[in-house]
Write a protein that holds these residues in place. Structure first.
Motif, PDB file in Angstrom:
ATOM      1  N   PHE A   6      32.207 -24.178 -12.516  1.00  0.00           N
ATOM      2  CA  PHE A   6      32.061 -22.726 -12.494  1.00  0.00           C
ATOM      3  C   PHE A   6      30.988 -22.295 -13.494  1.00  0.00           C
ATOM      4  O   PHE A   6      31.077 -22.623 -14.676  1.00  0.00           O
ATOM      5  CB  PHE A   6      33.371 -22.030 -12.898  1.00  0.00           C
ATOM      6  N   GLU A   7      29.984 -21.567 -13.014  1.00  0.00           N
ATOM      7  CA  GLU A   7      29.050 -20.878 -13.910  1.00  0.00           C
ATOM      8  C   GLU A   7      29.265 -19.406 -13.682  1.00  0.00           C
ATOM      9  O   GLU A   7      28.974 -18.880 -12.606  1.00  0.00           O
ATOM     10  CB  GLU A   7      27.608 -21.303 -13.616  1.00  0.00           C
ATOM     11  N   ASN A  59      35.406 -17.635 -20.953  1.00  0.00           N
ATOM     12  CA  ASN A  59      35.470 -17.110 -19.590  1.00  0.00           C
ATOM     13  C   ASN A  59      34.146 -17.199 -18.847  1.00  0.00           C
ATOM     14  O   ASN A  59      34.017 -16.670 -17.740  1.00  0.00           O
ATOM     15  CB  ASN A  59      35.920 -15.649 -19.607  1.00  0.00           C
ATOM     16  N   SER A  60      33.175 -17.873 -19.434  1.00  0.00           N
ATOM     17  CA  SER A  60      31.860 -17.990 -18.802  1.00  0.00           C
ATOM     18  C   SER A  60      31.696 -19.268 -17.998  1.00  0.00           C
ATOM     19  O   SER A  60      30.607 -19.514 -17.475  1.00  0.00           O
ATOM     20  CB  SER A  60      30.749 -17.902 -19.859  1.00  0.00           C
ATOM     21  N   GLY A  61      32.732 -20.072 -17.883  1.00  0.00           N
ATOM     22  CA  GLY A  61      32.582 -21.207 -16.988  1.00  0.00           C
ATOM     23  C   GLY A  61      33.384 -22.430 -17.341  1.00  0.00           C
ATOM     24  O   GLY A  61      34.032 -22.514 -18.384  1.00  0.00           O
ATOM     25  N   ILE A  62      33.313 -23.397 -16.433  1.00  0.00           N
ATOM     26  CA  ILE A  62      33.945 -24.706 -16.588  1.00  0.00           C
ATOM     27  C   ILE A  62      32.900 -25.740 -16.211  1.00  0.00           C
ATOM     28  O   ILE A  62      32.322 -25.684 -15.123  1.00  0.00           O
ATOM     29  CB  ILE A  62      35.174 -24.862 -15.676  1.00  0.00           C
ATOM     30  N   GLY A  63      32.646 -26.682 -17.088  1.00  0.00           N
ATOM     31  CA  GLY A  63      31.725 -27.762 -16.792  1.00  0.00           C
ATOM     32  C   GLY A  63      30.289 -27.402 -17.125  1.00  0.00           C
ATOM     33  O   GLY A  63      29.976 -26.302 -17.590  1.00  0.00           O
ATOM     34  N   ALA A  95      18.622 -31.021 -19.169  1.00  0.00           N
ATOM     35  CA  ALA A  95      19.521 -30.522 -20.211  1.00  0.00           C
ATOM     36  C   ALA A  95      20.751 -29.873 -19.596  1.00  0.00           C
ATOM     37  O   ALA A  95      20.725 -29.407 -18.458  1.00  0.00           O
ATOM     38  CB  ALA A  95      18.780 -29.517 -21.095  1.00  0.00           C
ATOM     39  N   PRO A  96      21.858 -29.827 -20.347  1.00  0.00           N
ATOM     40  CA  PRO A  96      23.081 -29.222 -19.809  1.00  0.00           C
ATOM     41  C   PRO A  96      23.001 -27.706 -19.776  1.00  0.00           C
ATOM     42  O   PRO A  96      22.379 -27.068 -20.628  1.00  0.00           O
ATOM     43  CB  PRO A  96      24.162 -29.679 -20.796  1.00  0.00           C
ATOM     44  N   PHE A  97      23.663 -27.119 -18.778  1.00  0.00           N
ATOM     45  CA  PHE A  97      23.740 -25.672 -18.650  1.00  0.00           C
ATOM     46  C   PHE A  97      25.130 -25.290 -18.177  1.00  0.00           C
ATOM     47  O   PHE A  97      25.666 -25.875 -17.230  1.00  0.00           O
ATOM     48  CB  PHE A  97      22.698 -25.145 -17.658  1.00  0.00           C
ATOM     49  N   GLY A  98      25.716 -24.292 -18.824  1.00  0.00           N
ATOM     50  CA  GLY A  98      27.035 -23.815 -18.434  1.00  0.00           C
ATOM     51  C   GLY A  98      27.588 -22.921 -19.520  1.00  0.00           C
ATOM     52  O   GLY A  98      26.908 -22.628 -20.515  1.00  0.00           O
ATOM     53  N   GLY A  99      28.815 -22.480 -19.352  1.00  0.00           N
ATOM     54  CA  GLY A  99      29.381 -21.519 -20.286  1.00  0.00           C
ATOM     55  C   GLY A  99      30.681 -21.961 -20.904  1.00  0.00           C
ATOM     56  O   GLY A  99      31.373 -22.852 -20.405  1.00  0.00           O
ATOM     57  N   SER A 100      31.019 -21.317 -22.012  1.00  0.00           N
ATOM     58  CA  SER A 100      32.286 -21.525 -22.700  1.00  0.00           C
ATOM     59  C   SER A 100      33.201 -20.329 -22.439  1.00  0.00           C
ATOM     60  O   SER A 100      32.789 -19.320 -21.869  1.00  0.00           O
ATOM     61  CB  SER A 100      32.040 -21.679 -24.208  1.00  0.00           C
ATOM     62  N   PHE A 130      30.768 -23.151  -7.913  1.00  0.00           N
ATOM     63  CA  PHE A 130      30.683 -21.700  -7.720  1.00  0.00           C
ATOM     64  C   PHE A 130      29.902 -21.073  -8.859  1.00  0.00           C
ATOM     65  O   PHE A 130      30.140 -21.376 -10.033  1.00  0.00           O
ATOM     66  CB  PHE A 130      32.093 -21.098  -7.670  1.00  0.00           C
ATOM     67  N   THR A 131      28.974 -20.201  -8.517  1.00  0.00           N
ATOM     68  CA  THR A 131      28.301 -19.344  -9.494  1.00  0.00           C
ATOM     69  C   THR A 131      28.569 -17.907  -9.101  1.00  0.00           C
ATOM     70  O   THR A 131      28.297 -17.506  -7.965  1.00  0.00           O
ATOM     71  CB  THR A 131      26.789 -19.606  -9.518  1.00  0.00           C
TER      72      THR A 131
END
Length: 490
Positions: free
Chosen positions: A259-260, A461-465, A454-459, A236-237
């Motif tokens: 989650f992004e 409340n900005s995401g999981i994974g 490269a990896p993309f995502g958040g820490s 989910f984004t």
């Protein structure tokens, strides 16, 4: 084609678009529909089939039936099909771009030159990545460990409206390349290009049931999909609030999620930076009317250069045209929907009532109903709502700092951690600050550039994974270790 399927079509920007779902290799219309309007001028674009539990069940069942054969093809067998899929996107680039711009109000030039070619690259890249990826072998004194990457099954992919075609392929690419089958839930505010994607996949030879598209409202179609007992992954984004609801559904069935989510990213400028480059990039945060999760919306500037930088930013913003996103030279188009406009307006009005002052902007733009002026607010406190919560519009805040310690406290002072931008001329400072910022992506003297490996995502409340390269492939695989006792097999 059935009579109902034939009727469930429309012309958008001169392009023939089906308004029915795509399930098990055929068009499936619903009796209920929802309306789609263009944010550019409010014109009616389509009545789109509104799915619910019935369509979700049919799509998941089709994906489940198609899974064994698609998985059995292996990465090399899937490669030529997915490469034709990518080629089909390139061939219809202009059509997709035109429909996307009408559907969500994004800039036509950027869709044509950037987002849609990138979508084709998403499919091609992950098809190649999967084909080249090798199973790992880990040796130990008594056993040999063979690490295998097995496709996980049926993936539900829920995508946002601010870049629906490109961001859907960002999920579809690795999911299909890994050997999964998918059910896509497009955004209800901009669903039309995902329908085109289904046509292109079918023409490329993607088998029936491997890629399905169920349209509808999130609370109906989306809820039916994420609560389904027969799914294996959810990607989910979108907003953090929606992710909480999806996470509760996934927890019930112990379905892995990626989650992004939202951001409130700091844009940091030190006195030793290239101020012209920083000013251009700050002005670029208004792109897509600020409807970009990665945008650096909190401008944090070293006190010594604040006045100088502000003048340079103002010059860049004044040169940017607000208007029809189909026209050349336009930099800022409309907000997506009246609800989005009301949300942005509410944030600004509450901030002004709480003591913030507009350096520019702050209200509706004269161009049209859903156009909001590029806005910069100063005299904001760290605890103010406009600093702490994602606005998702062309609204930035301006704060200054005296030293690195104050900067780190301000930059990390929200519950988000998606991205950060840092402009400085000192390599030592860049690494020192990078080590302390909470962000999944940090751009130093640049913005919005990243290799797909490269990896993309958040820490926070900005995401999981994380997504990208092996991180995407790992999520869409069941990773299995086979330990074989040495010398036990003939």
């Amino acid at each position: 084609m059935t009579e109902a399927s034939r009727i469930a079509r429309t012309k958008v920007a001169g392009v023939d678009v089906s308004t029915a779902h795509w399930i098990d290799g055929r068009r499936v219309p619903s009796n209920r529909t929802f309306e789609v309007f263009s944010p550019i001028d409010g014109s009616h674009l389509a009545n789109v089939s509104a799915g619910g539990a019935e369509e979700a069940n049919a799509a998941v069942a089709a994906a489940r039936r198609a899974f064994p054969a698609w998985a059995a093809l292996g990465p090399q067998g899937r490669l030529p099909i997915l490469k034709r899929f990518a080629e089909g996107i390139v061939a219809r680039k202009d059509e997709i771009a035109a429909v996307e711009t009408l559907d969500n109000g994004s800039l036509l030039s950027r869709n044509r030159e950037g987002a849609i070619p990138r979508a084709a690259h998403n499919i091609d890249f992950f098809a190649e990545w999967a084909a080249k990826r090798q199973h790992a072998t880990i040796d130990s004194p008594t056993v040999t460990n063979h690490v295998r990457y097995d496709p996980s099954g049926v993936a539900v992919l829920i995508t946002p409206w601010n870049g629906p075609f490109m961001l859907t392929t960002w999920k579809v690419g690795p999911a299909l390349a890994a050997g999964n089958t998918v059910v896509v839930k497009p955004p209800e505010w901009a669903p039309l290009t995902c329908s085109l994607m289904a046509d292109i996949a079918h023409e490329a030879g993607v088998p029936a049931g491997v890629l399905n598209v169920v349209q509808g409202i999130g609370e109906e179609a989306g809820a039916a999909l994420v609560n389904h007992e027969e799914i294996d992954r959810i990607s989910f984004t979108g907003s953090t609030d929606t992710a909480r609801i999806i996470g509760q559904a996934a927890a019930r069935t112990i379905t892995p999620v990626s989650f992004e989510l939202g951001g409130k990213s700091p844009f940091v400028v030190f006195g030793d930076a290239d101020l012209d480059a920083a000013a251009r990039t700050i002005a670029g945060q208004y792109n897509n009317a600020g409807q970009v999760c990665l945008a650096g919306t909190r401008i944090l500037v070293e006190q010594s250069i604040a006045e100088d930088l502000l003048g340079r930013v103002r010059k860049q913003v004044d040169a940017g045209k607000v208007g029809d996103p189909r026209e050349g030279g336009t930099k800022v188009g409309p907000l997506i929907h009246p609800e989005a406009f009301a949300r942005v307006t509410g944030f600004v009005e509450r901030a002004l009532a709480d003591g913030a002052k507009p350096l520019w902007g702050g209200k509706r733009h004269d161009f049209g109903d859903l156009y909001f002026q590029p806005t910069l607010l100063t005299d904001v406190r760290q605890d103010m709502e406009v600093v702490q919560r994602e606005v998702f519009g062309p609204v930035l805040t301006w704060q200054t700092f005296a030293d690195e310690e104050e900067l780190i406290e301000m930059a990390n002072g929200t519950r988000y951690g998606l991205a950060a931008m840092l402009f400085t001329g000192s390599e030592k400072r860049a690494w020192r600050i990078a080590d302390r910022l909470v962000a999944g992506s940090l751009w130093v003297n640049c913005f919005f550039v990243r290799d797909l490996a490269a990896p993309f995502g958040g820490s926070r409340n900005s995401g999981i994974g994380r997504e990208g390269g092996d991180w995407s492939m790992d999520f869409y695989c069941d990773i299995k270790n086979v330990s074989v006792l040495k010398k036990s097999l003939a």
